[in-house]
Design a protein around this motif. Structure first.
Motif, PDB file in Angstrom:
ATOM      1  N   PRO A 222       0.833  -1.208   0.000  1.00 43.11           N
ATOM      2  CA  PRO A 222       0.000   0.000   0.000  1.00 43.11           C
ATOM      3  C   PRO A 222       0.863   1.251   0.000  1.00 43.11           C
ATOM      4  O   PRO A 222       1.903   1.296   0.647  1.00 43.11           O
ATOM      5  N   GLY A 223       0.410   2.230  -0.746  1.00 43.39           N
ATOM      6  CA  GLY A 223       1.141   3.490  -0.780  1.00 43.39           C
ATOM      7  C   GLY A 223       2.354   3.474  -1.687  1.00 43.39           C
ATOM      8  O   GLY A 223       3.062   4.477  -1.790  1.00 43.39           O
ATOM      9  N   GLN A 224       2.601   2.364  -2.363  1.00 45.70           N
ATOM     10  CA  GLN A 224       3.732   2.283  -3.300  1.00 45.70           C
ATOM     11  C   GLN A 224       3.254   1.555  -4.558  1.00 45.70           C
ATOM     12  O   GLN A 224       2.161   1.794  -5.028  1.00 45.70           O
ATOM     13  N   ARG A 225       4.087   0.725  -5.125  1.00 45.09           N
ATOM     14  CA  ARG A 225       3.693  -0.033  -6.305  1.00 45.09           C
ATOM     15  C   ARG A 225       2.753  -1.158  -5.909  1.00 45.09           C
ATOM     16  O   ARG A 225       2.966  -1.846  -4.920  1.00 45.09           O
ATOM     17  N   ARG A 226       1.705  -1.381  -6.754  1.00 50.98           N
ATOM     18  CA  ARG A 226       0.811  -2.490  -6.484  1.00 50.98           C
ATOM     19  C   ARG A 226       0.595  -3.383  -7.708  1.00 50.98           C
ATOM     20  O   ARG A 226      -0.225  -4.303  -7.657  1.00 50.98           O
ATOM     21  N   GLY A 227       1.313  -3.146  -8.800  1.00 49.87           N
ATOM     22  CA  GLY A 227       1.084  -3.999  -9.954  1.00 49.87           C
ATOM     23  C   GLY A 227       2.094  -3.820 -11.063  1.00 49.87           C
ATOM     24  O   GLY A 227       2.966  -2.947 -11.025  1.00 49.87           O
ATOM     25  N   HIS A 228       1.971  -4.686 -12.054  1.00 48.19           N
ATOM     26  CA  HIS A 228       2.705  -4.623 -13.318  1.00 48.19           C
ATOM     27  C   HIS A 228       1.710  -4.935 -14.439  1.00 48.19           C
ATOM     28  O   HIS A 228       0.919  -5.873 -14.312  1.00 48.19           O
ATOM     29  N   GLY A 229       1.769  -4.187 -15.510  1.00 52.29           N
ATOM     30  CA  GLY A 229       0.884  -4.437 -16.635  1.00 52.29           C
ATOM     31  C   GLY A 229       1.235  -5.723 -17.369  1.00 52.29           C
ATOM     32  O   GLY A 229       2.276  -6.347 -17.145  1.00 52.29           O
ATOM     33  N   LEU A 230       0.344  -6.118 -18.269  1.00 49.67           N
ATOM     34  CA  LEU A 230       0.523  -7.338 -19.041  1.00 49.67           C
ATOM     35  C   LEU A 230       1.799  -7.258 -19.874  1.00 49.67           C
ATOM     36  O   LEU A 230       2.041  -6.275 -20.574  1.00 49.67           O
ATOM     37  N   HIS A 231       2.634  -8.324 -19.814  1.00 45.68           N
ATOM     38  CA  HIS A 231       3.892  -8.331 -20.544  1.00 45.68           C
ATOM     39  C   HIS A 231       4.398  -9.762 -20.685  1.00 45.68           C
ATOM     40  O   HIS A 231       3.811 -10.698 -20.138  1.00 45.68           O
ATOM     41  N   THR A 232       5.469  -9.929 -21.427  1.00 46.21           N
ATOM     42  CA  THR A 232       6.173 -11.205 -21.504  1.00 46.21           C
ATOM     43  C   THR A 232       7.610 -10.986 -21.038  1.00 46.21           C
ATOM     44  O   THR A 232       8.157  -9.890 -21.179  1.00 46.21           O
ATOM     45  N   ASP A 233       8.218 -12.042 -20.492  1.00 46.23           N
ATOM     46  CA  ASP A 233       9.622 -11.961 -20.071  1.00 46.23           C
ATOM     47  C   ASP A 233      10.517 -12.375 -21.237  1.00 46.23           C
ATOM     48  O   ASP A 233      11.184 -13.417 -21.201  1.00 46.23           O
ATOM     49  N   SER A 234      10.542 -11.567 -22.285  1.00 48.39           N
ATOM     50  CA  SER A 234      11.245 -11.962 -23.507  1.00 48.39           C
ATOM     51  C   SER A 234      12.758 -11.991 -23.333  1.00 48.39           C
ATOM     52  O   SER A 234      13.470 -12.487 -24.206  1.00 48.39           O
ATOM     53  N   HIS A 235      13.273 -11.463 -22.224  1.00 50.36           N
ATOM     54  CA  HIS A 235      14.713 -11.470 -21.972  1.00 50.36           C
ATOM     55  C   HIS A 235      15.165 -12.757 -21.308  1.00 50.36           C
ATOM     56  O   HIS A 235      16.365 -12.961 -21.098  1.00 50.36           O
ATOM     57  N   ALA A 236      14.227 -13.632 -20.936  1.00 54.21           N
ATOM     58  CA  ALA A 236      14.550 -14.869 -20.234  1.00 54.21           C
ATOM     59  C   ALA A 236      13.941 -16.045 -20.975  1.00 54.21           C
ATOM     60  O   ALA A 236      12.833 -15.949 -21.519  1.00 54.21           O
ATOM     61  N   LEU A 237      14.655 -17.164 -20.981  1.00 55.85           N
ATOM     62  CA  LEU A 237      14.112 -18.368 -21.598  1.00 55.85           C
ATOM     63  C   LEU A 237      13.058 -18.995 -20.695  1.00 55.85           C
ATOM     64  O   LEU A 237      11.997 -19.420 -21.153  1.00 55.85           O
ATOM     65  N   VAL A 238      13.339 -19.064 -19.391  1.00 51.21           N
ATOM     66  CA  VAL A 238      12.405 -19.591 -18.409  1.00 51.21           C
ATOM     67  C   VAL A 238      12.438 -18.672 -17.189  1.00 51.21           C
ATOM     68  O   VAL A 238      13.511 -18.195 -16.795  1.00 51.21           O
TER      69      VAL A 238
END
Length: 529
Positions: A222-238
């Motif tokens: 609360p009072g800071q970050r609470r989420g991340h938008g839809l995305h893919t981790d294209s920099h990582a294989l797994v």
């Protein structure tokens, strides 16, 4: 934390309503008195009104023409979090040393021989998680608050491996956390990755073993970050994610997946307790949206590890999606094109650029909305591209991405939002026709907002604040500003709270605006430090 500047009392209902053309040039709440409008909002937030030429924005707000169509959607109408339940029957894999790990497979990815993700309940003992949390809870002030790579807002994370600021007490904290997590990575997570992704990690060539290249802890509170938008981790294989918090006790919502890959209402949340782990490939569309529990708890910690197929963590991303792209998977084709575009010298290689375009076009034709959106914006010259200017083709790509799911489309919120931009770019001159087009804009923004698209929600706030195609309603505007979960939205909502005498709420929202990046150089400069 400090309060944003310009928070003295304001009364929207007593002040001059801006002409539409003024809103287009500077869509930053000019009807609030005594405000020095933040000029950077149009550049960073890509407001739908921001791209239109001066003098083209339709009927005078507050008139009968502009109020002909009232937006029906309110933030309270958005559906609550839906939990993912369509797991395949449990299966068991055995790690080196004989440990048995129970896995729940999270549905197939169409056309691919592996599941979208795997959940390993209780993979990490609660005692180990509690020991890690004891260290983290006392080190909250050491979290990095630089701009996040997904949305540019303060990250509230701490890197253990791979990157992150160094020096002083941070190095001691990093060494302590590494000592606690490396046995988990080497003895559990890395062997498990080899079991759940045998096609890419099971029998590697020399120098190409799947390696934990980056790891970090991240906090939503609360009072800071609470989420991340839809995305893919294209920099990582797994990717491996270990929950360090309990669902229903510490938080609700949390990590969500979108197996339809369009963002148009397909998000489903994973119920993760302390020690539960999720493993997924880089092509999974996912995000985070943390909600408060009935007891108003709202803190979620997670430990994240990104694996690559290289002993030295070299990026071989241009190879990762080639096979499944050739097999015809839409997201693979799109990510393969994206990875090819990241190769050194790609911009100056005509043959490679032609290959990138072909893969992107194939992905769009197969239903990948991200590809269709990029092609649409490229043909409309809304982004740099060697593709020819072709408004008809560009609009067709955007409309295909925004087509309802019932008609075979993805109902892409970004598609709806971009089409709203195009409508504003081509507003007719007669008041009646302008009012009709503005009503269409509101419909597009509502469609985007229904899928919790932040910029669509923010722009609905602007429409309700200034009376564009809807009656002026500052309270509804403030609700949309807050729902958008953007620093600028929190700032605007704080101004409304101040104007109606809610001083404590105004301070809370003002602090939240600052905590999520309001006024930072990153946001002022459109994503550049």
């Amino acid at each position: 934390r400090r309060q944003p500047q310009g928070t003295e009392s304001a009364a929207p209902h007593r002040t001059r309503t801006p002409a539409p053309s003024q809103l287009l040039r500077d869509p930053s709440f000019p009807s609030l008195r005594h405000v020095s409008p933040p000029q950077y909002m149009q550049r960073h937030c890509r407001l739908s009104c921001g791209a239109a030429p001066a003098g083209s924005c339709g009927a005078e707000p507050g008139t009968a023409a502009s109020n002909r169509t009232a937006a029906r959607l309110r933030p309270s109408d958005l559906p609550p979090p839906a939990l993912f339940t369509a797991y395949a029957p449990p299966r068991t894999v055995h790690l080196d040393g004989g440990r048995a790990v129970r896995l729940l497979s999270g549905g197939p990815l169409v056309g691919l021989p592996f599941p979208a993700f795997e959940v390993a309940p209780g993979l990490v003992p609660r005692s180990a998680v509690d020991a890690l949390r004891a260290v983290l809870d006392g080190a909250g002030g050491s979290l990095d608050t630089g701009p996040d790579t997904v949305d540019g807002m303060p990250a509230y994370e701490f890197y253990l491996e791979g990157r992150g600021p160094e020096g002083g007490a941070r190095d001691a904290l990093r060494a302590r956390l590494r000592a606690m997590t490396r046995p988990l990575v080497e003895e559990v997570l890395a062997p498990l990755v080899r079991r759940v992704a045998p096609d890419v990690c099971g029998d590697p060539a020399p120098g190409r073993a799947c390696t934990a290249c980056e790891s970090l802890v991240r906090r939503y509170s609360p009072g800071q970050r609470r989420g991340h938008g839809l995305h893919t981790d294209s920099h990582a294989l797994v990717t491996a994610v270990v929950s360090l918090s309990d669902y229903g006790v510490d938080y609700l919502g949390g990590l969500y997946v979108d197996l339809a890959a369009g963002g148009g209402g397909g998000r489903e949340f994973l119920r993760l307790d302390k020690g539960d782990a999720v493993l997924h490939r880089s092509l999974l569309h996912h995000g985070v949206d943390v909600r408060p529990t009935h007891a108003q708890n709202m803190t979620r910690w997670s430990y994240i590890v990104w694996f690559r197929d290289s002993d030295t963590c070299q990026d071989h991303g241009h190879e990762w999606f080639a096979q499944c792209a050739r097999a015809g998977h839409p997201t693979c084709m799109d990510l393969h094109a994206t990875k090819l575009a990241g190769k050194p010298g790609a911009r100056s290689d005509p043959a490679l650029n032609a290959e990138i375009t072909r893969w992107t076009q194939r992905a769009a034709a197969a239903g990948e909305d991200d590809a269709a959106l990029r092609l649409g914006r490229a043909h409309l010259k809304l982004q740099p591209s060697p593709l020819p200017h072709d408004p008809r083709k560009g609009r067709a790509y955007l409309e295909a991405a925004a087509r309802p799911r019932a008609e075979g489309g993805k109902n892409s919120p970004v598609g709806h939002y971009t089409l709203a931009q195009l409508l504003l770019l081509g507003l007719p001159q007669t008041p009646a026709r302008r009012a009709d087009v503005l009503a269409q804009v509101l419909t597009r923004l509502e469609a985007g907002a229904a899928a919790r698209h932040a910029y669509s929600m923010f722009n609905l706030g602007l429409a309700h604040l200034h009376g564009y195609a809807v009656p002026r309603d500052a309270a509804k505007a403030a609700a949309w500003f807050q729902a958008a979960d953007l620093p600028e939205g929190y700032y605007a909502a704080s101004r409304y709270a101040q104007s109606v005498g809610q001083a404590a709420e105004a301070r809370r929202l003002g602090d939240l605006a600052v905590a999520t990046g309001y006024g930072t150089e990153f946001r002022k400069n459109g994503g550049r430090e």
